[in-house]
Design a protein around this motif. Structure first.
Motif, PDB file in Angstrom:
ATOM      1  N   ARG A 192      19.147  59.226  66.058  1.00  0.00           N
ATOM      2  CA  ARG A 192      18.454  59.623  67.382  1.00  0.00           C
ATOM      3  C   ARG A 192      16.892  59.235  67.326  1.00  0.00           C
ATOM      4  O   ARG A 192      16.649  58.872  68.370  1.00  0.00           O
ATOM      5  N   VAL A 193      16.332  59.499  66.379  1.00  0.00           N
ATOM      6  CA  VAL A 193      14.995  59.131  66.337  1.00  0.00           C
ATOM      7  C   VAL A 193      14.814  57.543  66.417  1.00  0.00           C
ATOM      8  O   VAL A 193      13.806  57.018  67.282  1.00  0.00           O
ATOM      9  N   ARG A 194      15.346  56.642  65.690  1.00  0.00           N
ATOM     10  CA  ARG A 194      15.342  55.314  66.006  1.00  0.00           C
ATOM     11  C   ARG A 194      15.764  54.720  67.228  1.00  0.00           C
ATOM     12  O   ARG A 194      15.048  53.546  67.702  1.00  0.00           O
ATOM     13  N   ASN A 195      16.333  55.291  68.004  1.00  0.00           N
ATOM     14  CA  ASN A 195      16.810  55.095  69.237  1.00  0.00           C
ATOM     15  C   ASN A 195      16.098  55.685  70.401  1.00  0.00           C
ATOM     16  O   ASN A 195      16.120  55.421  71.607  1.00  0.00           O
ATOM     17  N   GLY A 196      15.030  56.513  69.938  1.00  0.00           N
ATOM     18  CA  GLY A 196      13.933  57.316  70.827  1.00  0.00           C
ATOM     19  C   GLY A 196      14.764  58.214  71.797  1.00  0.00           C
ATOM     20  O   GLY A 196      14.308  58.465  72.941  1.00  0.00           O
ATOM     21  N   ASP A 197      15.585  58.959  71.073  1.00  0.00           N
ATOM     22  CA  ASP A 197      16.238  60.109  71.523  1.00  0.00           C
ATOM     23  C   ASP A 197      15.488  61.356  71.235  1.00  0.00           C
ATOM     24  O   ASP A 197      15.611  61.748  70.059  1.00  0.00           O
ATOM     25  N   PRO A 198      14.754  61.969  72.333  1.00  0.00           N
ATOM     26  CA  PRO A 198      13.863  63.030  71.726  1.00  0.00           C
ATOM     27  C   PRO A 198      14.951  64.560  71.957  1.00  0.00           C
ATOM     28  O   PRO A 198      15.956  64.375  72.533  1.00  0.00           O
ATOM     29  N   GLY A 199      14.336  65.573  71.346  1.00  0.00           N
ATOM     30  CA  GLY A 199      15.117  66.868  71.309  1.00  0.00           C
ATOM     31  C   GLY A 199      16.197  66.814  70.534  1.00  0.00           C
ATOM     32  O   GLY A 199      16.391  66.136  69.610  1.00  0.00           O
ATOM     33  N   PRO A 200      16.995  68.075  70.375  1.00  0.00           N
ATOM     34  CA  PRO A 200      17.972  68.523  69.268  1.00  0.00           C
ATOM     35  C   PRO A 200      19.096  67.484  69.415  1.00  0.00           C
ATOM     36  O   PRO A 200      19.468  66.971  70.752  1.00  0.00           O
ATOM     37  N   PRO A 201      20.047  67.408  68.338  1.00  0.00           N
ATOM     38  CA  PRO A 201      21.265  66.651  68.729  1.00  0.00           C
ATOM     39  C   PRO A 201      22.194  67.540  69.503  1.00  0.00           C
ATOM     40  O   PRO A 201      22.141  68.841  69.526  1.00  0.00           O
ATOM     41  N   PRO A 202      23.134  67.011  70.233  1.00  0.00           N
ATOM     42  CA  PRO A 202      24.021  67.788  71.171  1.00  0.00           C
ATOM     43  C   PRO A 202      24.983  68.435  70.328  1.00  0.00           C
ATOM     44  O   PRO A 202      25.325  68.049  69.233  1.00  0.00           O
ATOM     45  N   PRO A 203      25.300  69.696  70.763  1.00  0.00           N
ATOM     46  CA  PRO A 203      26.027  70.698  70.164  1.00  0.00           C
ATOM     47  C   PRO A 203      27.402  70.104  69.843  1.00  0.00           C
ATOM     48  O   PRO A 203      28.121  70.475  68.668  1.00  0.00           O
ATOM     49  N   ALA A 204      27.900  69.072  70.356  1.00  0.00           N
ATOM     50  CA  ALA A 204      29.344  68.612  70.120  1.00  0.00           C
ATOM     51  C   ALA A 204      29.401  67.949  68.641  1.00  0.00           C
ATOM     52  O   ALA A 204      30.410  67.534  68.313  1.00  0.00           O
ATOM     53  N   LEU A 205      28.257  67.438  68.393  1.00  0.00           N
ATOM     54  CA  LEU A 205      27.987  66.696  67.165  1.00  0.00           C
ATOM     55  C   LEU A 205      28.178  67.533  66.036  1.00  0.00           C
ATOM     56  O   LEU A 205      28.388  67.265  64.594  1.00  0.00           O
ATOM     57  N   ASP A 206      27.931  68.984  65.940  1.00  0.00           N
ATOM     58  CA  ASP A 206      27.957  70.014  65.306  1.00  0.00           C
ATOM     59  C   ASP A 206      29.319  70.608  64.878  1.00  0.00           C
ATOM     60  O   ASP A 206      29.792  71.630  65.199  1.00  0.00           O
ATOM     61  N   VAL A 207      30.070  69.808  64.055  1.00  0.00           N
ATOM     62  CA  VAL A 207      31.384  70.164  63.614  1.00  0.00           C
ATOM     63  C   VAL A 207      31.494  70.370  62.031  1.00  0.00           C
ATOM     64  O   VAL A 207      30.692  69.900  61.412  1.00  0.00           O
ATOM     65  N   PRO A 208      32.488  70.913  61.708  1.00  0.00           N
ATOM     66  CA  PRO A 208      32.912  71.297  60.312  1.00  0.00           C
ATOM     67  C   PRO A 208      32.767  70.049  59.472  1.00  0.00           C
ATOM     68  O   PRO A 208      32.451  70.111  58.397  1.00  0.00           O
ATOM     69  N   ASP A 209      33.299  69.065  60.036  1.00  0.00           N
ATOM     70  CA  ASP A 209      33.739  67.654  59.236  1.00  0.00           C
ATOM     71  C   ASP A 209      33.625  66.484  60.141  1.00  0.00           C
ATOM     72  O   ASP A 209      34.331  65.637  60.763  1.00  0.00           O
ATOM     73  N   PRO A 210      32.161  66.257  60.302  1.00  0.00           N
ATOM     74  CA  PRO A 210      31.856  65.192  61.258  1.00  0.00           C
ATOM     75  C   PRO A 210      32.335  63.834  60.440  1.00  0.00           C
ATOM     76  O   PRO A 210      32.614  62.831  61.193  1.00  0.00           O
TER      77      PRO A 210
END
Length: 323
Positions: free
Chosen positions: A112-130
């Motif tokens: 996300r940083v390298r691609n220039g996306d500011p802010g926190p990651p989207p909640p949908a990415l926060d799963v027990p087994d990504p």
């Protein structure tokens, strides 16, 4: 700029490899609209409605494609080079699936940083087994799009590797590497420019360097530091990208016949009978018959590359086509 420090010993150990997982990542990029390789647009368009339906019902997959499948930077765990013992897509996928959760989270954050996306990651990415959820997405792409076509794709990749290996033998690694993918340049003195971005140099001393063909218009790099690095590059043997075979000279057509002249002209790079049939428009059986005559005349020879038998022009054949 992004530079890899590659000594002569690293290049001497370098090798070309086929990776089913890399090809699946390339197809995922194409489905997401992040670069479509020549000849792939129609095939991907046929699968895109099902892909969009998958994203609509799977929040993690939708968030992953939106925030991690990007043209500038891919997550490191998605691009780890294959191991020598990998014999199938599932060998590579199982290793990706075993990636620890903290590493996946760190890779996604860096992406996300390298691609220039500011802010926190989207909640949908926060799963027990990504890692498992990512493997499920790639498994869907493999099963629905790649698997049935994998034998053909593998033959094309093996043909490309034979051609590149021949180029290394005649022109050296520096000349071969320079034409692999956009932005890649051999700068001399052990410096390989990966891209023009202001990334710190990476020292590949004692590392294994792989070159992996895939159906991608640009390619990417990956690593499992400090032991393995890979450059995934656009396969030059894609039939959709090649267009028709070059027309043979009229004198050559009169000498050996138009069909055999067409086959010989199409062998500017090593190719299989299937590739030759597609390029010349001749029936597969006819291509085989013409190759037999051309071999007996000493104009072509053949070698095995993995599961494929590839034909190439001999020195005499090269001289005839140059006239």
């Amino acid at each position: 700029m992004g530079v890899w420090l590659v000594g002569s010993d690293v290049l001497a150990r370098g090798r070309f490899a086929v990776s089913a997982l890399s090809e699946t990542v390339a197809v995922l990029l194409g489905l997401a609209g992040i670069g479509v390789a020549p000849g792939e647009a129609e095939r991907l368009a046929a699968h895109r409605p099902a892909f969009r339906a998958l994203l609509a019902r799977e929040p993690f997959a939708a968030a992953f494609v939106a925030h991690a499948v990007r043209p500038r930077w891919l997550p490191d765990f998605l691009t780890v080079p294959p191991l020598p013992g990998d014999s199938s897509f599932h060998d590579e996928l199982d290793r990706l699936r075993a990636t620890p959760r903290p590493r996946v989270a760190a890779d996604l954050a860096e992406c996300r940083v390298r691609n220039g996306d500011p802010g926190p990651p989207p909640p949908a990415l926060d799963v027990p087994d990504p890692a498992g959820a990512t493997a499920a997405l790639l498994g869907w792409v493999w099963t629905r799009v790649v698997a049935a076509d994998w034998p053909r794709r593998r033959r094309l990749f093996e043909a490309d590797i034979v051609s590149r290996t021949h180029a290394v033998g005649t022109g050296g690694w520096a000349a071969t590497v320079a034409g692999l993918r956009p932005g890649l340049r051999w700068l001399g003195e052990g410096r390989l420019r990966i891209n023009a971005r202001p990334y710190p140099p990476r020292d590949l001393a004692a590392a294994q360097l792989l070159f992996i063909p895939a159906t991608t218009p640009r390619g990417w790099v990956g690593w499992d530091e400090p032991h393995r690095y890979a450059i995934t590059y656009p396969c030059a043997g894609l039939l959709g990208a090649e267009g028709p075979a070059p027309a043979p000279a009229e004198a050559l057509r009169r000498l050996i016949g138009p069909a055999r002249a067409a086959v010989l002209a199409a062998l500017a790079a090593p190719r299989s009978t299937t590739q030759l049939a597609a390029l010349t428009g001749l029936a597969l059986g006819s291509v085989g018959d013409h190759l037999k005559v051309l071999r007996e005349a000493g104009l072509v020879d053949r070698r095995r590359a993995g599961r494929s038998v590839l034909y190439y022009r001999t020195e005499l054949g090269e001289r005839l086509t140059e006239r």
